[in-house]
Scaffold this motif. Structure first.
Motif, PDB file in Angstrom:
ATOM      1  N   SER A  54       0.918  -1.195  -0.056  1.00 40.21           N
ATOM      2  CA  SER A  54      -0.035  -0.075  -0.056  1.00 40.21           C
ATOM      3  C   SER A  54       0.803   1.236   0.193  1.00 40.21           C
ATOM      4  CB  SER A  54      -0.865  -0.144   1.494  1.00 40.21           C
ATOM      5  OG  SER A  54      -0.179   0.357   2.407  1.00 40.21           O
ATOM      6  N   GLU A  55       0.172   2.414  -0.174  1.00 40.94           N
ATOM      7  CA  GLU A  55       1.012   3.851  -0.104  1.00 40.94           C
ATOM      8  C   GLU A  55       1.820   3.843   1.195  1.00 40.94           C
ATOM      9  OE1 GLU A  55      -1.351   6.997  -0.992  1.00 40.94           O
ATOM     10  OE2 GLU A  55      -2.097   6.125  -2.763  1.00 40.94           O
ATOM     11  N   ASP A  56       1.355   3.040   2.181  1.00 39.35           N
ATOM     12  CA  ASP A  56       1.684   3.235   3.937  1.00 39.35           C
ATOM     13  C   ASP A  56       2.812   2.014   4.398  1.00 39.35           C
ATOM     14  OD1 ASP A  56       0.336   5.656   4.208  1.00 39.35           O
ATOM     15  OD2 ASP A  56      -1.482   4.302   4.667  1.00 39.35           O
ATOM     16  N   GLU A  57       2.574   0.891   3.546  1.00 43.99           N
ATOM     17  CA  GLU A  57       3.443  -0.203   4.258  1.00 43.99           C
ATOM     18  C   GLU A  57       3.496  -1.388   3.247  1.00 43.99           C
ATOM     19  OE1 GLU A  57       1.094  -1.480   7.535  1.00 43.99           O
ATOM     20  OE2 GLU A  57      -0.354  -2.405   6.345  1.00 43.99           O
ATOM     21  N   VAL A  58       4.354  -2.266   3.523  1.00 44.97           N
ATOM     22  CA  VAL A  58       4.427  -3.545   2.642  1.00 44.97           C
ATOM     23  C   VAL A  58       4.225  -4.654   3.720  1.00 44.97           C
ATOM     24  CG1 VAL A  58       6.104  -4.699   1.531  1.00 44.97           C
ATOM     25  CG2 VAL A  58       6.310  -2.615   1.466  1.00 44.97           C
ATOM     26  N   GLU A  59       3.484  -5.537   3.106  1.00 43.79           N
ATOM     27  CA  GLU A  59       2.996  -6.762   4.208  1.00 43.79           C
ATOM     28  C   GLU A  59       3.157  -8.066   3.325  1.00 43.79           C
ATOM     29  OE1 GLU A  59      -1.439  -8.358   5.889  1.00 43.79           O
ATOM     30  OE2 GLU A  59      -0.942  -6.147   5.813  1.00 43.79           O
ATOM     31  N   VAL A  60       3.917  -8.912   4.066  1.00 45.09           N
ATOM     32  CA  VAL A  60       4.316 -10.317   3.422  1.00 45.09           C
ATOM     33  C   VAL A  60       3.833 -11.295   4.507  1.00 45.09           C
ATOM     34  CG1 VAL A  60       6.139  -9.381   1.959  1.00 45.09           C
ATOM     35  CG2 VAL A  60       6.497 -10.337   4.009  1.00 45.09           C
ATOM     36  N   HIS A  61       3.211 -12.502   3.762  1.00 46.94           N
ATOM     37  CA  HIS A  61       2.738 -13.544   4.656  1.00 46.94           C
ATOM     38  C   HIS A  61       3.552 -14.623   4.283  1.00 46.94           C
ATOM     39  CE1 HIS A  61      -1.100 -11.735   6.219  1.00 46.94           C
ATOM     40  NE2 HIS A  61      -0.473 -10.726   5.518  1.00 46.94           N
ATOM     41  N   VAL A  62       4.025 -15.433   4.865  1.00 45.28           N
ATOM     42  CA  VAL A  62       4.942 -16.452   4.449  1.00 45.28           C
ATOM     43  C   VAL A  62       4.565 -17.717   5.439  1.00 45.28           C
ATOM     44  CG1 VAL A  62       6.838 -14.840   4.043  1.00 45.28           C
ATOM     45  CG2 VAL A  62       6.689 -15.995   6.285  1.00 45.28           C
ATOM     46  N   VAL A  63       5.036 -18.867   4.557  1.00 46.30           N
ATOM     47  CA  VAL A  63       5.253 -20.116   5.338  1.00 46.30           C
ATOM     48  C   VAL A  63       6.635 -20.286   5.722  1.00 46.30           C
ATOM     49  CG1 VAL A  63       4.922 -22.872   5.110  1.00 46.30           C
ATOM     50  CG2 VAL A  63       3.222 -21.135   3.903  1.00 46.30           C
ATOM     51  N   ALA A  64       6.955 -20.618   6.961  1.00 41.70           N
ATOM     52  CA  ALA A  64       8.286 -20.675   7.585  1.00 41.70           C
ATOM     53  C   ALA A  64       8.706 -22.135   7.674  1.00 41.70           C
ATOM     54  CB  ALA A  64       8.293 -19.987   8.833  1.00 41.70           C
TER      55      ALA A  64
END
Length: 119
Positions: A54-64
């Motif tokens: 987004s304009e405000d942040e980066v979000e990543v969802h992972v499998v560890a």
């Protein structure tokens, strides 16, 4: 035609650059689209699951990776995000790593292989 190192690649979107950096981070088995498949970036004709910018942040969802401390994997992802090329424009945005699941990397790689001919 390949672009110079550090230069924007006209064939790839910023979300794809983020995806490639994150899945290459130690301890990451794959990206995860969230419990309802809601985490992703839509691009023309394709979707980058597990990456939300987004304009405000980066979000990543992972499998560890199973057996790897989650804090170590999260730190590796944060380092990968911090090392993104300047042209991505993400350097000043806060980044969030969400570990959605854990998996055995060997089993995940085996599951990703195409099924062989049945006997």
């Amino acid at each position: 035609m390949s672009s110079a190192p550090g230069a924007p690649d006209p064939e790839r979107d910023v979300a794809e650059v983020v995806r490639d950096a994150v899945v290459a981070a130690p301890g990451v088995v794959s990206l995860h689209a969230g419990p309802f498949g809601e985490v992703g970036t839509y691009l023309p004709g394709r979707r980058v699951a597990g990456v939300r910018i987004s304009e405000d942040e980066v979000e990543v969802h992972v499998v560890a990776a199973l057996g790897q401390p989650v804090a170590v994997t999260s730190a590796a992802v944060m380092t990968a995000l911090a090392d993104l090329p300047a042209w991505t424009g993400l350097a000043d945005r806060p980044a969030h790593v969400v570990v959605e699941d854990v998996a055995d990397p060997a089993e995940a790689a085996q599951a990703a292989l195409p099924a062989g001919p049945s006997a």
